[in-house]
Design an enzyme around this catalytic site. Structure first.
Site, PDB file in Angstrom:
ATOM      1  N   LEU A   1       7.456  -6.893   1.286  1.00  0.00           N
ATOM      2  CA  LEU A   1       6.436  -7.708   0.616  1.00  0.00           C
ATOM      3  C   LEU A   1       6.069  -8.956   1.422  1.00  0.00           C
ATOM      4  CD1 LEU A   1       7.797  -7.458  -3.048  1.00  0.00           C
ATOM      5  CD2 LEU A   1       6.106  -6.004  -1.908  1.00  0.00           C
TER       6      LEU A   1
ATOM      7  N   GLY B   1       0.137 -11.043   1.123  1.00  0.00           N
ATOM      8  CA  GLY B   1      -0.910 -10.167   0.583  1.00  0.00           C
ATOM      9  C   GLY B   1      -0.453  -9.555  -0.736  1.00  0.00           C
ATOM     10  N   HIS B   2       0.763  -8.987  -0.735  1.00  0.00           N
ATOM     11  CA  HIS B   2       1.319  -8.422  -1.971  1.00  0.00           C
ATOM     12  C   HIS B   2       1.456  -9.505  -3.048  1.00  0.00           C
ATOM     13  CE1 HIS B   2       3.237  -5.662   1.142  1.00  0.00           C
ATOM     14  NE2 HIS B   2       2.538  -4.826   0.412  1.00  0.00           N
TER      15      HIS B   2
ATOM     16  N   GLN C   1       2.402  10.209   2.256  1.00  0.00           N
ATOM     17  CA  GLN C   1       1.197   9.609   2.837  1.00  0.00           C
ATOM     18  C   GLN C   1       1.354   9.321   4.332  1.00  0.00           C
ATOM     19  OE1 GLN C   1       1.392   6.122   0.067  1.00  0.00           O
ATOM     20  NE2 GLN C   1       0.765   4.949   1.842  1.00  0.00           N
TER      21      GLN C   1
ATOM     22  N   ASP D   1      -7.222  -2.500   2.167  1.00  0.00           N
ATOM     23  CA  ASP D   1      -7.249  -1.047   2.256  1.00  0.00           C
ATOM     24  C   ASP D   1      -8.434  -0.554   1.423  1.00  0.00           C
ATOM     25  OD1 ASP D   1      -4.513  -0.411   3.652  1.00  0.00           O
ATOM     26  OD2 ASP D   1      -4.118  -1.978   2.206  1.00  0.00           O
TER      27      ASP D   1
ATOM     28  N   GLN E   1      -8.758   3.169   0.504  1.00  0.00           N
ATOM     29  CA  GLN E   1      -7.750   3.505  -0.500  1.00  0.00           C
ATOM     30  C   GLN E   1      -8.201   3.033  -1.884  1.00  0.00           C
ATOM     31  OE1 GLN E   1      -3.370   2.906   0.033  1.00  0.00           O
ATOM     32  NE2 GLN E   1      -3.732   1.062  -1.142  1.00  0.00           N
TER      33      GLN E   1
END
Ligand code: AMP
Length: 280
Positions: free
Chosen positions: A33, A36-37, A61, A150, A153
């Site tokens: 982490l 961003g998280h 993935q 992302d 995504q």
């Protein structure tokens, strides 16, 4: 904060929370982490009553030659970050929990999964869509938080939720960047100091295209050329793709009418990095 490994435990906890009338949010992550998280967790905290963070390095993935084995797994540090952020539950399932053998059912999003990153990572989005659908079914969140970093995504997950009638709202949070402009990523730790400096050029190149757009260039050819020019002096950067797409459908566009998304993927040494910017 509780850390749970079993699907049945999460279901029990969420059942209790629902009886209290609380709203539940989910932040799906692969751990390692970073800020961003943390921005997603903070958004979840401020917009719901009960926050679940999932930490699962999802094997399906990753391609056969990708970094699944070496992907960072700093378990204790992640726990501390979640605790400090006021997360209610960390869901940290084992591979066996998530994929009892054999896993025969997959979520495939047609079209959008094939372009951009889907070209070089043919099974990647199938893995992402499948694990997110599983997490949505396990946690049953009212809302789930994803990062604009992302972008493909995020668009795919929105499509899954719409097409499979999953009753969760997908909320997208802005990309968090280092002071240099480099998008923060768990994979940045693979970069040497010099590579990190070079990688900051990715965002600068997107900004140079943004400037050109703002001065009235709406055809996407010259915008892509501008990015290429901007990166041409950095020999350590190999461009995988530069695409300008419709931000909703991810289909290629030649001209930006209202909004366009410029997405880029590059390779620096053995590290693959992506970034994007929305022009409107
Ligand atoms: P990951 O752990 O890489 O699977 O990422 C988990 C979530 O964090 C995804 O929704 C990412 O888009 C999001 N994320 C990763 N990096 C950033 C960033 N720099 N800014 C905002 N969100 C991010």
């Amino acid at each position: 904060m509780q850390t749970v490994k079993m699907i049945s435990e999460v279901r029990d906890l969420i059942g209790k929370v629902r009886l209290e009338g609380k709203t539940v949010s989910l932040v799906p992550t692969m751990g390692a982490l970073h800020v961003g998280h943390i921005s997603l967790i903070k958004a979840a905290k401020s917009q719901s009553d009960f926050v679940v963070v999932s930490i699962f390095v999802n094997p399906t993935q990753f391609g056969p030659n990708e970094d699944f084995k070496r992907y960072p797994r700093p378990v204790e540090k992640d726990q501390n970050i979640c605790k400090d952020c006021g997360v209610d539950v960390v869901f940290k399932p084992s591979e066996e929990q998530m994929y009892p053998e054999p896993n025969l059912s997959w979520v495939n999003v047609e079209g959008i999964s094939k372009s951009l990153c889907g070209k070089s990572r043919p099974r990647h989005f199938r893995g992402v869509a499948t694990v997110c659908a599983k997490l949505f079914n396990i946690v049953t969140p009212d809302m789930a938080f994803f990062g604009q970093k992302d972008a493909q995504q995020a668009a795919i997950i929105k499509t899954v939720v719409r097409d499979l009638n999953i009753p969760a709202e997908i909320r997208i949070c802005p990309t968090v960047r280092e002071p240099s402009g480099l998008a923060v990523s768990s994979r940045n730790r693979y970069l040497s100091q010099q590579q990190k400096k070079d990688a900051a050029g990715i965002y600068r190149s997107l900004q140079s295209a943004e400037k050109l757009f703002q001065s009235g260039t709406f055809d996407t050819g010259p915008l892509k050329e501008k990015i290429k020019d901007s990166l041409s002096g950095t020999s350590s950067i190999d461009i995988e793709y530069i695409s300008v797409v419709d931000p909703e459908t991810f289909s290629d566009i030649d001209h930006i009418e209202d909004r366009g998304l410029i997405a880029i993927a590059v390779q620096i040494g053995s590290t693959r990095l992506i970034d994007n910017i929305i022009l409107e």
